[in-house]
Design a protein around this motif. Sequence first.
Motif, PDB file in Angstrom:
ATOM      1  N   PHE A   1      13.080  72.866 -22.273  1.00 13.70           N
ATOM      2  CA  PHE A   1      12.256  71.669 -22.450  1.00 13.70           C
ATOM      3  C   PHE A   1      12.584  70.966 -23.764  1.00 13.70           C
ATOM      4  O   PHE A   1      12.708  69.742 -23.807  1.00 13.70           O
ATOM      5  N   VAL A   2      12.743  71.745 -24.832  1.00 15.74           N
ATOM      6  CA  VAL A   2      13.122  71.152 -26.117  1.00 15.74           C
ATOM      7  C   VAL A   2      14.509  70.520 -26.006  1.00 15.74           C
ATOM      8  O   VAL A   2      14.746  69.424 -26.534  1.00 15.74           O
ATOM      9  N   ALA A   3      15.420  71.175 -25.297  1.00 12.39           N
ATOM     10  CA  ALA A   3      16.755  70.601 -25.118  1.00 12.39           C
ATOM     11  C   ALA A   3      16.704  69.306 -24.313  1.00 12.39           C
ATOM     12  O   ALA A   3      17.438  68.350 -24.618  1.00 12.39           O
ATOM     13  N   SER A   4      15.833  69.227 -23.318  1.00 12.17           N
ATOM     14  CA  SER A   4      15.718  67.987 -22.553  1.00 12.17           C
ATOM     15  C   SER A   4      15.075  66.880 -23.388  1.00 12.17           C
ATOM     16  O   SER A   4      15.426  65.703 -23.246  1.00 12.17           O
ATOM     17  N   ILE A   5      14.160  67.235 -24.280  1.00 15.97           N
ATOM     18  CA  ILE A   5      13.590  66.234 -25.181  1.00 15.97           C
ATOM     19  C   ILE A   5      14.666  65.726 -26.141  1.00 15.97           C
ATOM     20  O   ILE A   5      14.753  64.522 -26.418  1.00 15.97           O
ATOM     21  N   ILE A   6      15.497  66.632 -26.631  1.00 26.59           N
ATOM     22  CA  ILE A   6      16.602  66.223 -27.502  1.00 26.59           C
ATOM     23  C   ILE A   6      17.530  65.270 -26.749  1.00 26.59           C
ATOM     24  O   ILE A   6      17.964  64.247 -27.282  1.00 26.59           O
ATOM     25  N   GLY A   7      17.817  65.600 -25.495  1.00 26.89           N
ATOM     26  CA  GLY A   7      18.655  64.714 -24.689  1.00 26.89           C
ATOM     27  C   GLY A   7      18.007  63.358 -24.458  1.00 26.89           C
ATOM     28  O   GLY A   7      18.678  62.317 -24.501  1.00 26.89           O
ATOM     29  N   ALA A   8      16.695  63.344 -24.222  1.00 26.26           N
ATOM     30  CA  ALA A   8      15.994  62.079 -23.997  1.00 26.26           C
ATOM     31  C   ALA A   8      15.995  61.217 -25.257  1.00 26.26           C
ATOM     32  O   ALA A   8      16.210  59.998 -25.183  1.00 26.26           O
ATOM     33  N   VAL A   9      15.780  61.838 -26.408  1.00 22.36           N
ATOM     34  CA  VAL A   9      15.834  61.079 -27.663  1.00 22.36           C
ATOM     35  C   VAL A   9      17.251  60.570 -27.903  1.00 22.36           C
ATOM     36  O   VAL A   9      17.454  59.436 -28.356  1.00 22.36           O
ATOM     37  N   GLY A  10      18.248  61.380 -27.557  1.00 17.50           N
ATOM     38  CA  GLY A  10      19.639  60.948 -27.696  1.00 17.50           C
ATOM     39  C   GLY A  10      19.984  59.785 -26.785  1.00 17.50           C
ATOM     40  O   GLY A  10      20.676  58.847 -27.202  1.00 17.50           O
ATOM     41  N   VAL A  11      19.506  59.824 -25.548  1.00 15.26           N
ATOM     42  CA  VAL A  11      19.738  58.710 -24.623  1.00 15.26           C
ATOM     43  C   VAL A  11      19.042  57.451 -25.131  1.00 15.26           C
ATOM     44  O   VAL A  11      19.619  56.353 -25.105  1.00 15.26           O
ATOM     45  N   HIS A  12      17.816  57.607 -25.614  1.00 15.08           N
ATOM     46  CA  HIS A  12      17.089  56.460 -26.157  1.00 15.08           C
ATOM     47  C   HIS A  12      17.829  55.859 -27.355  1.00 15.08           C
ATOM     48  O   HIS A  12      17.920  54.636 -27.487  1.00 15.08           O
ATOM     49  N   ALA A  13      18.358  56.713 -28.212  1.00 12.86           N
ATOM     50  CA  ALA A  13      19.092  56.227 -29.380  1.00 12.86           C
ATOM     51  C   ALA A  13      20.401  55.561 -28.969  1.00 12.86           C
ATOM     52  O   ALA A  13      20.805  54.554 -29.565  1.00 12.86           O
ATOM     53  N   ALA A  14      21.063  56.102 -27.951  1.00 12.39           N
ATOM     54  CA  ALA A  14      22.334  55.519 -27.514  1.00 12.39           C
ATOM     55  C   ALA A  14      22.124  54.181 -26.823  1.00 12.39           C
ATOM     56  O   ALA A  14      22.884  53.233 -27.050  1.00 12.39           O
ATOM     57  N   VAL A  15      21.097  54.088 -25.986  1.00  7.39           N
ATOM     58  CA  VAL A  15      20.841  52.843 -25.268  1.00  7.39           C
ATOM     59  C   VAL A  15      20.372  51.757 -26.239  1.00  7.39           C
ATOM     60  O   VAL A  15      20.809  50.606 -26.165  1.00  7.39           O
TER      61      VAL A  15
END
Length: 97
Positions: free
Chosen positions: A39-53
């Motif tokens: 779950f923490v890894a998916s949150i990290i991925g979501a924050v990364g996608v948000h930052a990239a977009v």
Amino acid sequence: MTIVGIICSAILAVAGILCLYRIVRGPSMLDRTVASDVFVASIIGAVGVHAAVGRYSTTVSVLLALSLVGFLGSVSIARFAARDGDGSPHLEDGEHR
């Protein structure tokens, strides 16, 4: 938001929901621990996608802090699970108490 961002966000949202389900319904503590780590890894991925977009460069510190929290949580649970029933740490062959 691009189509790739939408697809990545949807996949990460499904992964987060499945992890939350496993955290609530997990039969053992280790199942819940692995689910919370994912779950923490998916949150990290979501924050990364948000930052990239959004092309944000200021979220690197947030990503670093989240990854540190996930790592420390995994290590602490692994140390807790490696203990024997009497509370002493697990000893390798040839080591004495």
